[in-house]
Design a protein around this motif. Structure first.
Motif, PDB file in Angstrom:
ATOM      1  N   LEU A  58     -13.494-138.007 -91.065  1.00 10.13           N
ATOM      2  CA  LEU A  58     -14.165-138.335 -89.811  1.00 10.13           C
ATOM      3  C   LEU A  58     -14.826-139.717 -89.877  1.00 10.13           C
ATOM      4  CD1 LEU A  58     -14.199-136.608 -87.288  1.00 10.13           C
ATOM      5  CD2 LEU A  58     -16.545-135.942 -87.817  1.00 10.13           C
ATOM      6  N   ASP A  59     -15.341-140.059 -91.065  1.00 11.11           N
ATOM      7  CA  ASP A  59     -15.962-141.369 -91.244  1.00 11.11           C
ATOM      8  C   ASP A  59     -14.972-142.476 -90.896  1.00 11.11           C
ATOM      9  OD1 ASP A  59     -18.152-140.090 -92.079  1.00 11.11           O
ATOM     10  OD2 ASP A  59     -17.909-140.521 -94.211  1.00 11.11           O
ATOM     11  N   THR A  60     -13.731-142.273 -91.337  1.00 13.89           N
ATOM     12  CA  THR A  60     -12.697-143.282 -91.092  1.00 13.89           C
ATOM     13  C   THR A  60     -12.477-143.462 -89.596  1.00 13.89           C
ATOM     14  OG1 THR A  60     -11.656-142.640 -93.152  1.00 13.89           O
ATOM     15  CG2 THR A  60     -10.311-143.895 -91.628  1.00 13.89           C
ATOM     16  N   ILE A  61     -12.499-142.362 -88.855  1.00 21.51           N
ATOM     17  CA  ILE A  61     -12.284-142.450 -87.411  1.00 21.51           C
ATOM     18  C   ILE A  61     -13.420-143.229 -86.749  1.00 21.51           C
ATOM     19  CG2 ILE A  61     -12.031-141.105 -85.280  1.00 21.51           C
ATOM     20  CD1 ILE A  61      -9.723-140.580 -87.048  1.00 21.51           C
ATOM     21  N   PHE A  62     -14.660-142.906 -87.130  1.00 24.27           N
ATOM     22  CA  PHE A  62     -15.798-143.635 -86.556  1.00 24.27           C
ATOM     23  C   PHE A  62     -15.706-145.121 -86.875  1.00 24.27           C
ATOM     24  CE2 PHE A  62     -18.238-139.473 -86.596  1.00 24.27           C
ATOM     25  CZ  PHE A  62     -18.163-139.328 -85.218  1.00 24.27           C
ATOM     26  N   GLN A  63     -15.377-145.387 -88.152  1.00 23.39           N
ATOM     27  CA  GLN A  63     -15.246-146.778 -88.581  1.00 23.39           C
ATOM     28  C   GLN A  63     -14.176-147.483 -87.742  1.00 23.39           C
ATOM     29  OE1 GLN A  63     -17.021-148.406 -91.285  1.00 23.39           O
ATOM     30  NE2 GLN A  63     -16.137-150.122 -90.166  1.00 23.39           N
ATOM     31  N   ALA A  64     -13.065-146.788 -87.528  1.00 22.26           N
ATOM     32  CA  ALA A  64     -11.957-147.380 -86.774  1.00 22.26           C
ATOM     33  C   ALA A  64     -12.373-147.641 -85.327  1.00 22.26           C
ATOM     34  CB  ALA A  64     -10.742-146.457 -86.823  1.00 22.26           C
ATOM     35  N   LEU A  65     -13.120-146.724 -84.746  1.00 25.65           N
ATOM     36  CA  LEU A  65     -13.568-146.906 -83.363  1.00 25.65           C
ATOM     37  C   LEU A  65     -14.442-148.155 -83.245  1.00 25.65           C
ATOM     38  CD1 LEU A  65     -14.469-143.243 -82.267  1.00 25.65           C
ATOM     39  CD2 LEU A  65     -12.715-144.715 -81.273  1.00 25.65           C
ATOM     40  N   VAL A  66     -15.411-148.260 -84.166  1.00 26.48           N
ATOM     41  CA  VAL A  66     -16.321-149.405 -84.104  1.00 26.48           C
ATOM     42  C   VAL A  66     -15.569-150.709 -84.356  1.00 26.48           C
ATOM     43  CG1 VAL A  66     -18.286-150.500 -85.228  1.00 26.48           C
ATOM     44  CG2 VAL A  66     -18.351-148.061 -84.721  1.00 26.48           C
ATOM     45  N   SER A  67     -14.724-150.735 -85.394  1.00 31.53           N
ATOM     46  CA  SER A  67     -13.975-151.960 -85.702  1.00 31.53           C
ATOM     47  C   SER A  67     -13.073-152.336 -84.534  1.00 31.53           C
ATOM     48  CB  SER A  67     -13.105-151.781 -86.942  1.00 31.53           C
ATOM     49  OG  SER A  67     -13.846-151.309 -88.001  1.00 31.53           O
ATOM     50  N   GLY A  68     -12.465-151.316 -83.922  1.00 24.11           N
ATOM     51  CA  GLY A  68     -11.544-151.574 -82.819  1.00 24.11           C
ATOM     52  C   GLY A  68     -12.249-152.191 -81.629  1.00 24.11           C
ATOM     53  N   ILE A  69     -13.431-151.695 -81.329  1.00 22.45           N
ATOM     54  CA  ILE A  69     -14.169-152.237 -80.181  1.00 22.45           C
ATOM     55  C   ILE A  69     -14.628-153.664 -80.483  1.00 22.45           C
ATOM     56  CG2 ILE A  69     -16.313-152.019 -78.871  1.00 22.45           C
ATOM     57  CD1 ILE A  69     -15.869-148.957 -79.017  1.00 22.45           C
ATOM     58  N   LEU A  70     -15.086-153.893 -81.715  1.00 21.06           N
ATOM     59  CA  LEU A  70     -15.565-155.234 -82.075  1.00 21.06           C
ATOM     60  C   LEU A  70     -14.442-156.258 -81.995  1.00 21.06           C
ATOM     61  CD1 LEU A  70     -18.004-154.532 -85.053  1.00 21.06           C
ATOM     62  CD2 LEU A  70     -18.559-154.997 -82.680  1.00 21.06           C
ATOM     63  N   THR A  71     -13.266-155.927 -82.539  1.00 25.43           N
ATOM     64  CA  THR A  71     -12.138-156.874 -82.473  1.00 25.43           C
ATOM     65  C   THR A  71     -11.632-156.987 -81.047  1.00 25.43           C
ATOM     66  OG1 THR A  71     -11.356-155.366 -84.174  1.00 25.43           O
ATOM     67  CG2 THR A  71     -10.396-157.541 -84.159  1.00 25.43           C
ATOM     68  N   GLY A  72     -11.696-155.872 -80.302  1.00 27.06           N
ATOM     69  CA  GLY A  72     -11.231-155.874 -78.921  1.00 27.06           C
ATOM     70  C   GLY A  72     -11.952-156.914 -78.075  1.00 27.06           C
ATOM     71  N   GLY A  73     -13.251-157.090 -78.321  1.00 23.55           N
ATOM     72  CA  GLY A  73     -14.023-158.080 -77.579  1.00 23.55           C
ATOM     73  C   GLY A  73     -13.441-159.471 -77.750  1.00 23.55           C
ATOM     74  N   LEU A  74     -13.044-159.794 -78.984  1.00 22.46           N
ATOM     75  CA  LEU A  74     -12.461-161.111 -79.250  1.00 22.46           C
ATOM     76  C   LEU A  74     -11.093-161.249 -78.572  1.00 22.46           C
ATOM     77  CD1 LEU A  74     -12.696-163.783 -80.965  1.00 22.46           C
ATOM     78  CD2 LEU A  74     -11.044-162.657 -82.437  1.00 22.46           C
ATOM     79  N   PHE A  75     -10.275-160.213 -78.703  1.00 23.32           N
ATOM     80  CA  PHE A  75      -8.957-160.237 -78.061  1.00 23.32           C
ATOM     81  C   PHE A  75      -9.123-160.499 -76.568  1.00 23.32           C
ATOM     82  CE2 PHE A  75      -6.894-157.180 -81.362  1.00 23.32           C
ATOM     83  CZ  PHE A  75      -6.759-158.238 -82.226  1.00 23.32           C
ATOM     84  N   ALA A  76     -10.156-159.849 -75.977  1.00 22.29           N
ATOM     85  CA  ALA A  76     -10.394-160.013 -74.552  1.00 22.29           C
ATOM     86  C   ALA A  76     -10.707-161.464 -74.212  1.00 22.29           C
ATOM     87  CB  ALA A  76     -11.531-159.097 -74.115  1.00 22.29           C
ATOM     88  N   LEU A  77     -11.567-162.090 -75.024  1.00 17.47           N
ATOM     89  CA  LEU A  77     -11.956-163.471 -74.725  1.00 17.47           C
ATOM     90  C   LEU A  77     -10.747-164.404 -74.796  1.00 17.47           C
ATOM     91  CD1 LEU A  77     -14.144-165.503 -74.075  1.00 17.47           C
ATOM     92  CD2 LEU A  77     -14.684-165.660 -76.493  1.00 17.47           C
ATOM     93  N   VAL A  78      -9.895-164.212 -75.814  1.00 17.54           N
ATOM     94  CA  VAL A  78      -8.699-165.048 -75.933  1.00 17.54           C
ATOM     95  C   VAL A  78      -7.786-164.787 -74.740  1.00 17.54           C
ATOM     96  CG1 VAL A  78      -6.744-165.679 -77.377  1.00 17.54           C
ATOM     97  CG2 VAL A  78      -8.860-164.952 -78.441  1.00 17.54           C
ATOM     98  N   ALA A  79      -7.645-163.515 -74.384  1.00 14.50           N
ATOM     99  CA  ALA A  79      -6.717-163.152 -73.325  1.00 14.50           C
ATOM    100  C   ALA A  79      -7.201-163.608 -71.963  1.00 14.50           C
ATOM    101  CB  ALA A  79      -6.493-161.637 -73.334  1.00 14.50           C
ATOM    102  N   ILE A  80      -8.516-163.646 -71.768  1.00 16.76           N
ATOM    103  CA  ILE A  80      -9.039-164.025 -70.460  1.00 16.76           C
ATOM    104  C   ILE A  80      -8.696-165.482 -70.131  1.00 16.76           C
ATOM    105  CG2 ILE A  80     -11.240-164.643 -69.397  1.00 16.76           C
ATOM    106  CD1 ILE A  80     -12.092-161.760 -70.377  1.00 16.76           C
TER     107      ILE A  80
END
Lengths: 290, 413
Positions: free
Chosen positions: A3-25
């Motif tokens: 379960l720890d891995t899933i939480f970690q993945a969720l947080v990492s995914g959202i953090l990287t997602g923010g950057l992807f969004a800025l590049v994509a915008i």
């Protein structure tokens, strides 16, 4: 599955997602307003990283303070590129435009190779080592800052597009440039400004990325490939779509790696890409509605 | 006017034909270098070429090939661009047009494989200092020689190091996790590890591959952490090596030993980028300037190299440098540049460690397949920001730090 891995993945995914969004915008703005696929977008990001690197290492300017330098510089750089290179081909067939931005991509990449050398460079800031731990989930402060800045940047841009006259003019040009011209909007200027803003987004993303990552002349493609997927996913030219798309891809990559294997994570991204193109070519949120 | 032009051209061609035999008379041995000197891995190809050039300059300065009347070695450089088809065409050109007596090449296994076949066809010795793929010397060819270990030996070597650490310094690692990039290099090494780990009683508890262009590896390292391995065996290029190390720190992953096999971890830019996070990682590779003994030979050569090229020798330049002396030695003994005679001389090479100009920590000789049977790697460890030799013990310049202290113990978290 841990379960720890899933939480970690969720947080990492959202953090990287923010950057992807800025590049994509930035990419989606250029695509939406000028109807041009900008292959050189990743190279603007790469140059943004180099600018930050040299600001930090030569002038001693903090990377986040460097945003104040990189945003205006890249805005002006974008305006100049649009004026000199993009404007003459705006009415040309799409192949010509693609060849031009592709040419710009190779030019900037090789210029970077020539001036900055082929080797990777990274900066060491005091706070890069600051880790935030919440329960079993860990992440570095620089990633959080990158995320917060990306979101703030995106929101400011959103308000600007919705409320200001210039923003409205940009949206008008995006929807129908001919109509915009008829009601007295200076379309030429709007094109320049839109390209400038798009470039500034890439430059800002580069600056925010520098404390987290490293830079070499080939780095642009790594991020811009993902950004293209995000743009298509959110609907080409769709602003909120790019933001949401960024998070979807960020989460797909990190959860894909957590649930399956990291080798598959980019595969998952591009499967989404192909599926969207096949089943819903206008993207999740429809195209060009800013 | 036209007549004059014709005359001028004619005279140019005449002079060229007149000059050529004169050049052939000037004693020189033409040797081909076949490396990727343009394209994405050009920087490595150039280091290989530099190593050969450095050795040849030394040989020529010391009087060339004495049994050939002091003939100087002349290097003819050909570019594979990192591509097999280009490499094959260039190999053919080296042999047929440039008339080289032997070829060194071609760094990448995928390019070495077909290009060495061209050399075999024309009975021209092909000497390999870097390409490690096993099958290259397993095709029954007679003109192919390799001074480098095979990839599979290297995978086993990693396990040897881990076992040695456990036996000598303890405690012995019981579980290992494999972490590797997912192209041919990572996958083939991982396959070998999976086959050999049972022989060493290491239990594989995790098997993680990733794409080397990944921008975030948090999920992978988080899964790795969940498996709690005693040791991590790793195959990484440079950028992913940096990302893995930073992420391990971020997620507070600790283990007794991290042993990556060469690649990115031995690149000076790795430690530059990660700083003290790279401390105590054990790197398994071919060569290191801190290699001790015999005598100060390695340091002397390295100093001279550094004076000329402003950089320490590395895996690539050192291996190219050393293998050049195999050819020099064979030319001396053959006293001829004839392909077959030269081939026979190379096959009977026997250069020991102590008095040889090579800077490898092992003897240079070849078995029937053309493989150096005693070829081996070395292990180094980052200590105080520098790589120091720790294994094999007789050439080591420092004692290993094992088990690796955790981030907390090092005061980093």
């Amino acid at each position: 599955m841990n379960l720890d891995t899933i939480f970690q993945a969720l947080v990492s995914g959202i953090l990287t997602g923010g950057l992807f969004a800025l590049v994509a915008i930035g990419l989606t703005m250029i695509l939406g307003v000028l109807k041009i696929v900008n292959f050189a977008h990743g190279e603007f990001l790469m140059l943004g990283m180099y600018l930050t690197y040299y600001c930090y290492n030569v002038l001693g300017i903090d990377p986040y303070l460097c945003l104040l330098i990189s945003i205006p510089i890249f805005f002006l750089f974008g305006v100049a590129i649009q004026r000199i290179l993009i404007n003459p081909v705006l009415k040309s067939p799409m192949e010509i435009q693609i060849l031009l931005t592709l040419g710009l991509f190779f030019f900037l990449q090789n210029a970077a190779l020539f001036f900055f050398g082929p080797y990777l460079k990274s900066i060491k800031t005091g706070y890069a080592r600051a880790i935030i731990s919440i329960g079993s989930v860990n992440f570095s402060s620089t990633k959080l800052i990158m995320f917060l800045f990306s979101i703030a940047f995106t929101l400011v841009l959103y308000v600007f597009l919705k409320k200001s006259d210039l923003g409205k003019a940009i949206r008008a040009c995006s929807e129908d440039s001919y109509g915009a011209m008829l009601v007295g909007i200076n379309v030429r200027n709007v094109y320049m400004i839109a390209f400038g803003i798009g470039t500034a987004c890439a430059g800002a993303a580069g600056t925010l990325l520098m404390p987290v990552y490293y830079v070499d002349p080939y780095i642009g493609l790594t991020f811009v490939m993902t950004a293209f997927v995000v743009v298509v996913l959110g609907g080409m030219g769709n602003y909120i779509g790019a933001l949401v798309g960024g998070f979807i891809i960020g989460l797909t990559e990190s959860l894909g790696a957590a649930l399956f294997t990291a080798s598959l994570k980019q595969l998952a991204t591009f499967v989404i890409f192909i599926l969207i193109l096949l089943l819903r070519p206008t993207g999740l949120f429809g195209a060009r509605r800013m | 006017m036209r007549k004059y032009l014709v005359l001028i051209f004619a005279s140019i061609i005449m002079t060229m034909t007149l000059v050529t035999p004169a050049r052939a008379e000037a004693k020189e041995v033409r040797v081909g270098l076949l490396y990727p000197i343009s394209g994405p891995i050009a920087s490595i190809g150039r280091l290989c070429v530099q190593g050969h050039q450095f050795a040849v300059d030394k040989i020529n300065a010391e009087g060339g090939i004495k049994s050939l009347g002091g003939a100087k070695i002349k290097l003819i450089i050909a570019d594979t661009e990192g591509k097999a088809d280009v490499g094959m065409a260039e190999a053919e050109k080296l042999i047929k047009q440039e008339k080289v007596v032997a070829i060194f090449g071609a760094y990448q296994s995928g390019v070495t494989f077909p290009t060495s076949q061209v050399a075999e066809k024309y009975k021209t010795p092909f000497l390999i200092a870097q390409a490690v793929a096993d099958p290259i010397t397993e095709r029954g060819f007679k003109y192919i020689f390799r001074t480098q270990f095979k990839a599979s030996w290297n995978a086993v070597y990693t396990l040897d190091i881990l076992k040695w650490l456990g036996e000598k310094y303890g405690p012995m690692a019981k579980t290992v996790a494999l972490l590797y990039e997912n192209t041919l290099w990572g996958q083939s090494t991982a396959k070998m590890w999976k086959r050999k780990c049972p022989d060493y009683a290491f239990k594989i508890v995790g098997d993680f591959s990733y794409s080397k262009t990944a921008t975030d590896l948090s999920s992978t390292i988080s899964k790795l952490k969940g498996k709690k391995p005693d040791a991590v065996l790793q195959i990484s290029y440079l950028t992913d090596a940096i990302l893995v190390t930073k992420t391990m720190y971020e997620l507070d992953f600790n283990c007794m030993a991290r042993i990556p096999s060469g690649g990115g971890h031995s690149d000076p830019r790795f430690i530059e980028a990660v700083g003290n996070l790279g401390e105590n990682i054990i790197v398994n590779h071919m060569f290191h300037p801190s290699l001790k003994g015999p005598g100060t030979k390695v340091q002397d050569v390295n100093e001279a190299y550094k004076a000329k090229y402003k950089d320490d020798m590395d895996d690539y330049s050192a291996s190219s440098y050393s293998i050049t002396f195999v050819l020099k030695d064979a030319l001396e003994r053959a006293g001829s540049t004839n392909g077959e005679k030269l081939r026979d001389a190379i096959a009977t090479t026997d250069i020991g460690i102590n008095n040889s100009p090579s800077i490898y920590p092992y003897a240079l000789k070849f078995d029937k397949t053309g493989q150096d049977p005693v070829a081996t790697g070395i292990a180094t460890q980052y200590q105080n920001g520098k790589l120091v030799m720790i294994y094999p013990e007789e050439y080591a310049s420092a004692k290993p730090i094992y088990p690796m202290p955790s981030w907390k113990e090092r005061g980093l978290r």
